[in-house]
Scaffold this motif. Structure first.
Motif, short mmCIF file in Angstrom:
data_model
loop_
_atom_site.label_atom_id
_atom_site.label_comp_id
_atom_site.label_asym_id
_atom_site.label_seq_id
_atom_site.Cartn_x
_atom_site.Cartn_y
_atom_site.Cartn_z
N GLU A 98 -25.13 -28.03 53.43
CA GLU A 98 -26.35 -28.59 52.86
C GLU A 98 -27.62 -27.97 53.46
O GLU A 98 -28.62 -27.78 52.77
N ASP A 99 -27.55 -27.62 54.74
CA ASP A 99 -28.74 -27.03 55.37
C ASP A 99 -28.89 -25.54 55.06
O ASP A 99 -29.76 -24.86 55.61
N GLY A 100 -28.02 -25.01 54.20
CA GLY A 100 -28.16 -23.63 53.76
C GLY A 100 -27.27 -22.65 54.51
O GLY A 100 -27.09 -21.52 54.08
N ARG A 101 -26.68 -23.08 55.64
CA ARG A 101 -25.88 -22.12 56.42
C ARG A 101 -24.56 -21.81 55.72
O ARG A 101 -23.84 -22.72 55.31
N PRO A 102 -24.25 -20.50 55.56
CA PRO A 102 -22.95 -20.16 54.96
C PRO A 102 -21.83 -20.46 55.96
O PRO A 102 -21.93 -20.11 57.13
N PHE A 103 -20.79 -21.13 55.49
CA PHE A 103 -19.70 -21.45 56.43
C PHE A 103 -18.41 -20.72 56.10
O PHE A 103 -17.45 -20.79 56.88
N GLU A 104 -18.36 -20.03 54.95
CA GLU A 104 -17.13 -19.27 54.68
C GLU A 104 -17.42 -18.08 53.76
O GLU A 104 -18.30 -18.12 52.91
N LEU A 105 -16.64 -17.03 54.01
CA LEU A 105 -16.56 -15.89 53.09
C LEU A 105 -15.07 -15.76 52.81
O LEU A 105 -14.28 -15.63 53.74
N VAL A 106 -14.72 -15.89 51.54
CA VAL A 106 -13.28 -15.92 51.20
C VAL A 106 -12.98 -14.96 50.08
O VAL A 106 -13.70 -14.90 49.09
N TRP A 107 -11.90 -14.20 50.25
CA TRP A 107 -11.36 -13.41 49.15
C TRP A 107 -10.07 -14.09 48.72
O TRP A 107 -9.15 -14.26 49.52
N SER A 108 -10.03 -14.47 47.47
CA SER A 108 -8.81 -15.10 46.95
C SER A 108 -8.20 -14.20 45.90
O SER A 108 -8.91 -13.62 45.07
N ILE A 109 -6.89 -14.08 45.94
CA ILE A 109 -6.15 -13.31 44.95
C ILE A 109 -5.28 -14.31 44.20
O ILE A 109 -4.39 -14.91 44.80
N TYR A 110 -5.57 -14.51 42.94
CA TYR A 110 -4.77 -15.45 42.14
C TYR A 110 -3.84 -14.68 41.21
O TYR A 110 -4.23 -13.65 40.67
N ARG A 111 -2.65 -15.19 41.02
CA ARG A 111 -1.71 -14.56 40.08
C ARG A 111 -2.37 -14.51 38.70
O ARG A 111 -2.83 -15.52 38.18
N GLY A 112 -2.39 -13.33 38.10
CA GLY A 112 -3.03 -13.17 36.80
C GLY A 112 -2.32 -13.93 35.70
O GLY A 112 -2.94 -14.31 34.70
N ASP A 113 -1.03 -14.20 35.89
CA ASP A 113 -0.30 -14.88 34.81
C ASP A 113 -0.34 -16.39 34.96
O ASP A 113 0.29 -17.11 34.20
N SER A 114 -1.05 -16.89 35.95
CA SER A 114 -1.04 -18.34 36.18
C SER A 114 -2.41 -18.99 36.11
O SER A 114 -2.51 -20.20 36.21
N TYR A 115 -3.43 -18.19 35.97
CA TYR A 115 -4.77 -18.73 36.12
C TYR A 115 -5.70 -18.22 35.06
O TYR A 115 -5.69 -17.03 34.74
N LYS A 116 -6.53 -19.09 34.52
CA LYS A 116 -7.62 -18.62 33.68
C LYS A 116 -8.84 -19.49 33.90
O LYS A 116 -8.72 -20.67 34.28
N TYR A 117 -9.99 -18.92 33.68
CA TYR A 117 -11.24 -19.63 33.91
C TYR A 117 -11.85 -20.13 32.61
O TYR A 117 -11.72 -19.49 31.59
N ARG A 118 -12.50 -21.26 32.73
CA ARG A 118 -13.15 -21.84 31.56
C ARG A 118 -14.64 -22.01 31.86
O ARG A 118 -15.01 -22.47 32.94
N ILE A 119 -15.47 -21.63 30.91
CA ILE A 119 -16.92 -21.79 31.09
C ILE A 119 -17.47 -22.54 29.89
O ILE A 119 -17.14 -22.19 28.75
N GLU A 120 -18.24 -23.56 30.13
CA GLU A 120 -18.94 -24.25 29.04
C GLU A 120 -20.26 -23.53 28.83
O GLU A 120 -20.94 -23.20 29.79
N MET A 121 -20.60 -23.27 27.57
CA MET A 121 -21.82 -22.50 27.33
C MET A 121 -22.76 -23.25 26.40
O MET A 121 -22.31 -23.90 25.46
N ASN A 122 -24.02 -23.15 26.68
CA ASN A 122 -25.02 -23.74 25.81
C ASN A 122 -25.96 -22.65 25.32
O ASN A 122 -26.37 -21.80 26.11
N ARG A 123 -26.25 -22.68 24.03
CA ARG A 123 -27.18 -21.71 23.51
C ARG A 123 -28.58 -22.27 23.62
O ARG A 123 -28.82 -23.42 23.25
N ARG A 124 -29.41 -21.49 24.22
CA ARG A 124 -30.78 -21.98 24.43
C ARG A 124 -31.53 -22.14 23.14
O ARG A 124 -31.31 -21.36 22.20
#
Ligand code: 16G
Length: 241
Positions: free
Chosen positions: A215-241
């Motif tokens: 909350e005070d702005g300090r970064p507490f982690e830098l993470v590289w994650s590798i997810y299986r391509g056949d198990s994961y997909k991302y969803r984004i909700e979009m609004n048109r301005r």
């Protein structure tokens, strides 16, 4: 099921039929499919037609092939919302799965330039470096390499990373996690990570980089994650301005 009088191509009819069987749960993720020969005998169509139908389903990620073993029903993809800052443990809990971690290593190292910059510390400052396999219902789903500044959490030990880091920070330390930045890109799995994720070498993965702040702005982690391509997909909700 297959109608030779229909104007629809035979491979397409077979493809639709197989898809339906998978959707209805007749064949489940991980099940092995009948061989080309078996399908061609069962439906009285040529092996080439069967191969075409199976290849289309492989290209659509509904089936996958393993060299020398056969063709299998793919695992269902987890859908992850891109809005909201959640932890792996929370994501799994929400899906009704048990989350787990297998720690591969946990050490203290000196921050290099890139890590120092991301964590807003000086190069050479001590950071925890660790790598863990993230499990969903005991199945490996991702491998994560994280860096956390020692100055923020002098007392961190590996037990925390075998459970949930976010839970530890918020519940045990009563600190508030507030925001993060994340990038997502396509990559091919390395030989080492392929073993951790029980994947074939060179298969596609999602490479995600996240920097997360308190909350005070300090970064507490830098993470590289590798997810299986056949198990994961991302969803984004979009609004048109
Ligand atoms: C997620 C985060 C990771 C974070 C971890 C904490 C992504 C791409 N990454 O895996 O940055 O460290 O959750 O999980 O989502 P935990 O609280 O279960 O240890």
């Amino acid at each position: 099921m297959i109608n030779k009088q229909s104007p629809l191509p035979l491979y397409y009819q077979l493809e639709e039929y197989l898809k339906q069987q998978i959707e209805s749960g007749e064949w489940k993720p991980g099940d092995i499919m009948p061989s080309e020969r078996e399908l061609s005998e069962e439906f009285r169509i040529s092996r080439m037609t069967v191969r075409q139908a199976l290849t289309n389903l492989v290209n659509k990620n509904i089936l996958f092939r393993e060299k020398g073993r056969g063709t299998f029903v793919s695992h269902r993809k987890f859908e992850q919302n891109l809005q909201g800052l959640t932890s792996f443990s929370e994501d799994m809990e929400r899906r009704g799965l048990s989350s787990g971690s297998k720690l591969l290593y946990f050490e203290q190292v000196k921050a290099g330039d890139q890590v120092a910059e991301a964590l807003a510390i000086s190069p050479g400052d001590p950071v925890y470096k660790l790598k863990r396999i993230r499990l969903a219902d005991q199945e490996p789903l991702a491998v994560e390499t994280s860096y956390n500044p020692v100055s923020l959490f002098p007392e961190l030990d590996q037990k925390i990373f075998e459970k949930s880091l976010y839970h530890y920070i918020e519940e045990n330390r009563q600190m508030r996690i507030s925001h993060g930045t994340q990038t997502v890109e396509a990559a091919l799995v390395t030989d080492e990570d392929a073993q951790h994720l029980m994947m074939e070498e060179g298969q596609p993965v999602l490479l995600i980089q996240r920097v997360t702040h308190l909350e005070d702005g300090r970064p507490f982690e830098l993470v590289w994650s590798i997810y299986r391509g056949d198990s994961y997909k991302y969803r984004i909700e979009m609004n048109r301005r």
